[in-house]
Design a protein around this motif. Structure first.
Motif, PDB file in Angstrom:
ATOM      1  N   ALA A  55       0.831  -1.207   0.000  1.00 11.24           N
ATOM      2  CA  ALA A  55       0.000   0.000   0.000  1.00 11.24           C
ATOM      3  C   ALA A  55       0.867   1.258   0.000  1.00 11.24           C
ATOM      4  CB  ALA A  55      -0.924   0.001   1.210  1.00 11.24           C
ATOM      5  N   ILE A  56       2.013   1.184   0.654  1.00 15.06           N
ATOM      6  CA  ILE A  56       2.927   2.332   0.688  1.00 15.06           C
ATOM      7  C   ILE A  56       3.658   2.490  -0.640  1.00 15.06           C
ATOM      8  CG2 ILE A  56       5.006   3.286   1.775  1.00 15.06           C
ATOM      9  CD1 ILE A  56       4.171   1.743   4.341  1.00 15.06           C
ATOM     10  N   THR A  57       4.299   1.414  -1.098  1.00 16.56           N
ATOM     11  CA  THR A  57       5.197   1.519  -2.251  1.00 16.56           C
ATOM     12  C   THR A  57       4.450   1.521  -3.579  1.00 16.56           C
ATOM     13  OG1 THR A  57       5.519  -0.883  -2.224  1.00 16.56           O
ATOM     14  CG2 THR A  57       7.095   0.450  -0.987  1.00 16.56           C
ATOM     15  N   ARG A  58       3.344   0.780  -3.633  1.00 17.90           N
ATOM     16  CA  ARG A  58       2.593   0.683  -4.888  1.00 17.90           C
ATOM     17  C   ARG A  58       1.492   1.734  -4.986  1.00 17.90           C
ATOM     18  NH1 ARG A  58      -0.713  -4.556  -4.945  1.00 17.90           N
ATOM     19  NH2 ARG A  58      -1.960  -3.255  -3.539  1.00 17.90           N
ATOM     20  N   ASP A  59       0.805   1.969  -3.866  1.00 18.50           N
ATOM     21  CA  ASP A  59      -0.395   2.805  -3.889  1.00 18.50           C
ATOM     22  C   ASP A  59      -0.179   4.202  -3.319  1.00 18.50           C
ATOM     23  OD1 ASP A  59      -1.714   0.518  -4.859  1.00 18.50           O
ATOM     24  OD2 ASP A  59      -2.114  -0.170  -2.817  1.00 18.50           O
ATOM     25  N   GLY A  60       0.994   4.472  -2.759  1.00 16.59           N
ATOM     26  CA  GLY A  60       1.293   5.812  -2.273  1.00 16.59           C
ATOM     27  C   GLY A  60       0.638   6.174  -0.953  1.00 16.59           C
ATOM     28  N   CYS A  61       0.215   5.174  -0.182  1.00 16.11           N
ATOM     29  CA  CYS A  61      -0.385   5.472   1.126  1.00 16.11           C
ATOM     30  C   CYS A  61       0.696   5.973   2.078  1.00 16.11           C
ATOM     31  CB  CYS A  61      -1.062   4.228   1.690  1.00 16.11           C
ATOM     32  SG  CYS A  61      -2.453   3.641   0.681  1.00 16.11           S
ATOM     33  N   ASN A  62       0.313   6.929   2.912  1.00 19.29           N
ATOM     34  CA  ASN A  62       1.286   7.698   3.683  1.00 19.29           C
ATOM     35  C   ASN A  62       1.460   7.126   5.090  1.00 19.29           C
ATOM     36  OD1 ASN A  62       3.096   9.780   4.066  1.00 19.29           O
ATOM     37  ND2 ASN A  62       1.554  11.372   4.299  1.00 19.29           N
ATOM     38  N   VAL A  63       1.821   5.852   5.186  1.00 21.47           N
ATOM     39  CA  VAL A  63       1.976   5.176   6.477  1.00 21.47           C
ATOM     40  C   VAL A  63       3.419   5.340   6.957  1.00 21.47           C
ATOM     41  CG1 VAL A  63       1.729   3.011   7.745  1.00 21.47           C
ATOM     42  CG2 VAL A  63       0.247   3.499   5.778  1.00 21.47           C
ATOM     43  N   LYS A  64       3.577   5.840   8.175  1.00 24.30           N
ATOM     44  CA  LYS A  64       4.907   6.127   8.696  1.00 24.30           C
ATOM     45  C   LYS A  64       5.273   5.308   9.932  1.00 24.30           C
ATOM     46  CE  LYS A  64       5.647   9.210   5.556  1.00 24.30           C
ATOM     47  NZ  LYS A  64       6.549   8.868   4.424  1.00 24.30           N
ATOM     48  N   LYS A  65       4.270   4.776  10.635  1.00 21.76           N
ATOM     49  CA  LYS A  65       4.542   3.949  11.809  1.00 21.76           C
ATOM     50  C   LYS A  65       3.620   2.732  11.793  1.00 21.76           C
ATOM     51  CE  LYS A  65       5.919   7.826  14.842  1.00 21.76           C
ATOM     52  NZ  LYS A  65       7.365   7.584  14.836  1.00 21.76           N
ATOM     53  N   TYR A  66       4.179   1.608  12.230  1.00 26.68           N
ATOM     54  CA  TYR A  66       3.416   0.378  12.358  1.00 26.68           C
ATOM     55  C   TYR A  66       3.681  -0.169  13.748  1.00 26.68           C
ATOM     56  CZ  TYR A  66       1.973  -4.489  11.702  1.00 26.68           C
ATOM     57  OH  TYR A  66       1.384  -5.718  11.839  1.00 26.68           O
ATOM     58  N   THR A  67       2.587  -0.400  14.506  1.00 24.05           N
ATOM     59  CA  THR A  67       2.729  -0.740  15.914  1.00 24.05           C
ATOM     60  C   THR A  67       2.006  -2.042  16.212  1.00 24.05           C
ATOM     61  OG1 THR A  67       2.640   1.652  16.318  1.00 24.05           O
ATOM     62  CG2 THR A  67       2.552   0.202  18.245  1.00 24.05           C
ATOM     63  N   ILE A  68       2.746  -2.990  16.751  1.00 28.09           N
ATOM     64  CA  ILE A  68       2.235  -4.315  17.078  1.00 28.09           C
ATOM     65  C   ILE A  68       1.368  -4.245  18.328  1.00 28.09           C
ATOM     66  CG2 ILE A  68       2.928  -6.618  17.875  1.00 28.09           C
ATOM     67  CD1 ILE A  68       3.640  -6.104  14.939  1.00 28.09           C
ATOM     68  N   TRP A  69       0.188  -4.873  18.292  1.00 25.47           N
ATOM     69  CA  TRP A  69      -0.568  -5.145  19.509  1.00 25.47           C
ATOM     70  C   TRP A  69      -0.514  -6.657  19.729  1.00 25.47           C
ATOM     71  CZ3 TRP A  69      -2.616  -2.036  23.167  1.00 25.47           C
ATOM     72  CH2 TRP A  69      -3.311  -2.687  24.193  1.00 25.47           C
ATOM     73  N   SER A  70       0.146  -7.055  20.827  1.00 25.30           N
ATOM     74  CA  SER A  70       0.701  -6.194  21.859  1.00 25.30           C
ATOM     75  C   SER A  70       2.061  -6.737  22.267  1.00 25.30           C
ATOM     76  CB  SER A  70      -0.240  -6.150  23.066  1.00 25.30           C
ATOM     77  OG  SER A  70      -0.400  -7.448  23.613  1.00 25.30           O
ATOM     78  N   PHE A  71       2.746  -5.952  23.076  1.00 23.10           N
ATOM     79  CA  PHE A  71       4.052  -6.383  23.566  1.00 23.10           C
ATOM     80  C   PHE A  71       3.894  -7.569  24.519  1.00 23.10           C
ATOM     81  CE2 PHE A  71       7.571  -5.788  26.728  1.00 23.10           C
ATOM     82  CZ  PHE A  71       8.554  -6.309  25.912  1.00 23.10           C
ATOM     83  N   LEU A  72       3.057  -7.406  25.531  1.00 17.94           N
ATOM     84  CA  LEU A  72       2.842  -8.441  26.545  1.00 17.94           C
ATOM     85  C   LEU A  72       1.440  -9.022  26.439  1.00 17.94           C
ATOM     86  CD1 LEU A  72       4.136  -6.509  29.693  1.00 17.94           C
ATOM     87  CD2 LEU A  72       5.425  -8.223  28.409  1.00 17.94           C
ATOM     88  N   ASP A  73       1.279 -10.241  26.908  1.00 17.98           N
ATOM     89  CA  ASP A  73      -0.065 -10.729  27.194  1.00 17.98           C
ATOM     90  C   ASP A  73      -0.702  -9.773  28.206  1.00 17.98           C
ATOM     91  OD1 ASP A  73       0.173 -12.956  25.581  1.00 17.98           O
ATOM     92  OD2 ASP A  73       0.817 -14.266  27.212  1.00 17.98           O
ATOM     93  N   SER A  74      -1.982  -9.461  28.002  1.00 20.65           N
ATOM     94  CA  SER A  74      -2.627  -8.395  28.766  1.00 20.65           C
ATOM     95  C   SER A  74      -4.036  -8.806  29.180  1.00 20.65           C
ATOM     96  CB  SER A  74      -2.714  -7.112  27.916  1.00 20.65           C
ATOM     97  OG  SER A  74      -1.475  -6.777  27.349  1.00 20.65           O
ATOM     98  N   PHE A  75      -4.625  -7.998  30.042  1.00 20.47           N
ATOM     99  CA  PHE A  75      -6.046  -8.136  30.350  1.00 20.47           C
ATOM    100  C   PHE A  75      -6.818  -7.616  29.151  1.00 20.47           C
ATOM    101  CE2 PHE A  75     -10.061  -6.379  31.901  1.00 20.47           C
ATOM    102  CZ  PHE A  75     -10.565  -7.454  32.611  1.00 20.47           C
TER     103      PHE A  75
END
Length: 496
Positions: free
Chosen positions: A425-445
């Protein structure tokens, strides 16, 4: 334990085949990070002068509403173990860590009349530790957990909450602004409003479907805009940071392939509900929502629409209050239109019925894996809002159970396929995504699911008083991605 896990990775069979031989390179300006939230991980629910939050009260009073009858009293105990966790983040090479502040830990009454110095110092310590380890903090001001004291006066159903939030935002900008350059005002507003003030299946547990969610979102839009304007006018010149809001959005595919209307209507009701007033050129709620909810309200005998109306001043004040669009995305749905009934109006206010495609693969948590929906959503955002800067703040997948599930190949495959679509989507379609954040670091409530769903790339043993951590295979895969900037399938990774 870490050495043991690494040895397992070397001998692990290749469960997933690469779909091609290409190596996908992450764009140079795309940053990869990790995420959590205060109530879901911190614990220390009554330490020092912290007051009860709505989630403290909800879990203690509605034990049967949580699948495993658990709560966040201790959770992963990041309140005491943040230094250990930050070292794990550093070793994996993550660029940023998205965390949230507990309003009740900082301002126990909900107002600035009483400040918890212990709470303020705790967050300063966390932020300083992140900077010392070269990890950028991204701070969410509000992630579902306001002080219960504010709920006693109706919380987000009361317009006074707007100024209470504005004062809280001003306080945290003042206290932490020298340490924070990326702020999120509110996380996934429609989620809290739908389940907390609609179905009652999340805190604060009010059942007001068709009314409560619309009032809640209306006030949250004002609160977000107030916080943004405060930062813009009082802090931006000295702190030079960014402020955005995080919307939770799925993507929608038509059941009938020639139907272009239903996916757009579904998008407007789920994502445009909050995003359109902030990010569109016109502002205000999507016109389809205004039309259909107005019509339904009239049929149902309401003297005015259940969807509140903004004044022209508020429309202008809210429009454009962003430096980036924060996005939470997990999966997609199929949609179809339902004709208006002249007696009862539009089905579910939208006239749209949603379903899943049985051909889409299911994964451990029962969620459907639809990676091409992620790239489709990014293109939709580009088209709707003139290609804003996008920070993906949550994307991930859960597995079930309490067992030590270290070889999480399904999670690796999920991240591979979703990140691949994002890069296209970024390289082909020009979408302006600058950060990608995983959910989640730890197992959580995980809210109503308690600890039955595990999203973490790091396993947490919740039966161990020390809440011991064990990195999963996905942790090591992401460590490789962060270090090499190559997007490899599991098979390619195991052959390294």
């Amino acid at each position: 334990m870490l050495t043991f896990v690494i040895k397992i990775l070397i001998i692990l069979p290749c469960f997933i085949k690469a779909d091609d031989e290409k190596f996908f390179y992450l764009p140079d300006d795309l940053k990869i990070g990790i995420s959590s939230s205060s109530y879901q991980t911190e614990g220390a629910w009554n330490l020092s002068d912290k007051s009860p939050s709505i989630w403290d009260v909800y879990t203690h009073s509605n034990i049967d509403m949580i699948q495993d009858k658990s709560n966040g009293d201790i959770a992963a105990d990041t309140y005491h173990k943040y230094k250990e966790d930050i070292q794990l983040m550093k070793k994996a090479g993550f660029n940023h860590f998205r965390l949230s502040l507990s309003w009740a830990r900082i301002l126990p009454t909900g107002f600035a009349d009483k400040v918890s110095q212990d709470g303020v110092q705790y967050y300063k310590n966390v932020l300083d530790e992140l900077h010392a380890n070269n990890i950028e903090p991204i701070v969410t001001i509000y992630h579902f957990d306001h002080p219960d004291a504010l709920e006693k006066v109706s919380g987000w159903l009361n317009e006074t909450m707007v100024e209470a939030f504005a004062d809280y935002a001003r306080f945290v900008f003042s206290e932490f602004g020298s340490r924070v350059k990326v702020w999120t005002t509110i996380n996934a507003p429609t989620f809290l409003c739908n389940y907390g003030y609609g179905s009652g299946t999340s805190a604060p547990g009010l059942q007001m479907p068709g009314v409560g969610p619309y009032i809640c979102v209306h006030n949250m839009l004002k609160a977000h805009a107030r916080a943004y304007r405060i930062y813009d006018e009082e802090f931006r010149k000295t702190q030079h940071g960014q402020v955005g809001v995080v919307v939770s959005c799925g993507h929608f595919f038509p059941i009938n392939k020639n139907d272009t209307e239903s996916p757009d209507i579904a998008y407007q009701y789920e994502c445009g509900w909050f995003a359109h007033p902030v990010f569109s050129n016109k502002g205000d709620y999507p016109s389809i929502m205004r039309k259909r909810i107005d019509e339904n309200s009239k049929l149902q005998g309401y003297p005015k629409s259940r969807l509140p109306v903004f004044s022209s001043e508020w429309i202008k004040y809210i429009r454009g209050t962003y430096d980036y669009l924060g996005l939470n995305h997990y999966s997609s749905n199929m949609v179809d239109s339902v004709e208006k009934d002249e007696q009862t109006g539009w089905y579910d206010d939208s006239g749209i019925i949603q379903s899943v495609n049985d051909s889409w693969p299911s994964i451990g948590s029962g969620m459907k894996t639809v990676p091409h929906g992620f790239s489709g959503l990014l293109r939709k955002i580009k088209e709707e809002y003139n290609n804003p800067i996008v920070y993906v703040m949550e994307n991930g997948v859960a597995d079930y159970g309490h067992k030590l599930n270290i070889i999480d190949f399904e999670r690796v495959n999920f991240y591979y396929s979703y990140m691949k679509e994002m890069i296209l989507a970024i390289t082909r379609d020009g979408c302006n995504v600058k950060k990608y954040t995983i959910w989640s670091f730890l197992d959580s409530f995980e809210w109503g699911r308690g600890y039955t769903e595990r999203y973490g790339i790091v396993y947490v043993n919740f039966t161990d008083p020390n809440r011991s951590r064990t990195p999963r295979q996905s942790y090591y895969w992401l460590k490789y991605i962060n270090n090499k900037r190559n997007l490899l399938s599991l098979e390619e990774f195991n052959n390294q």
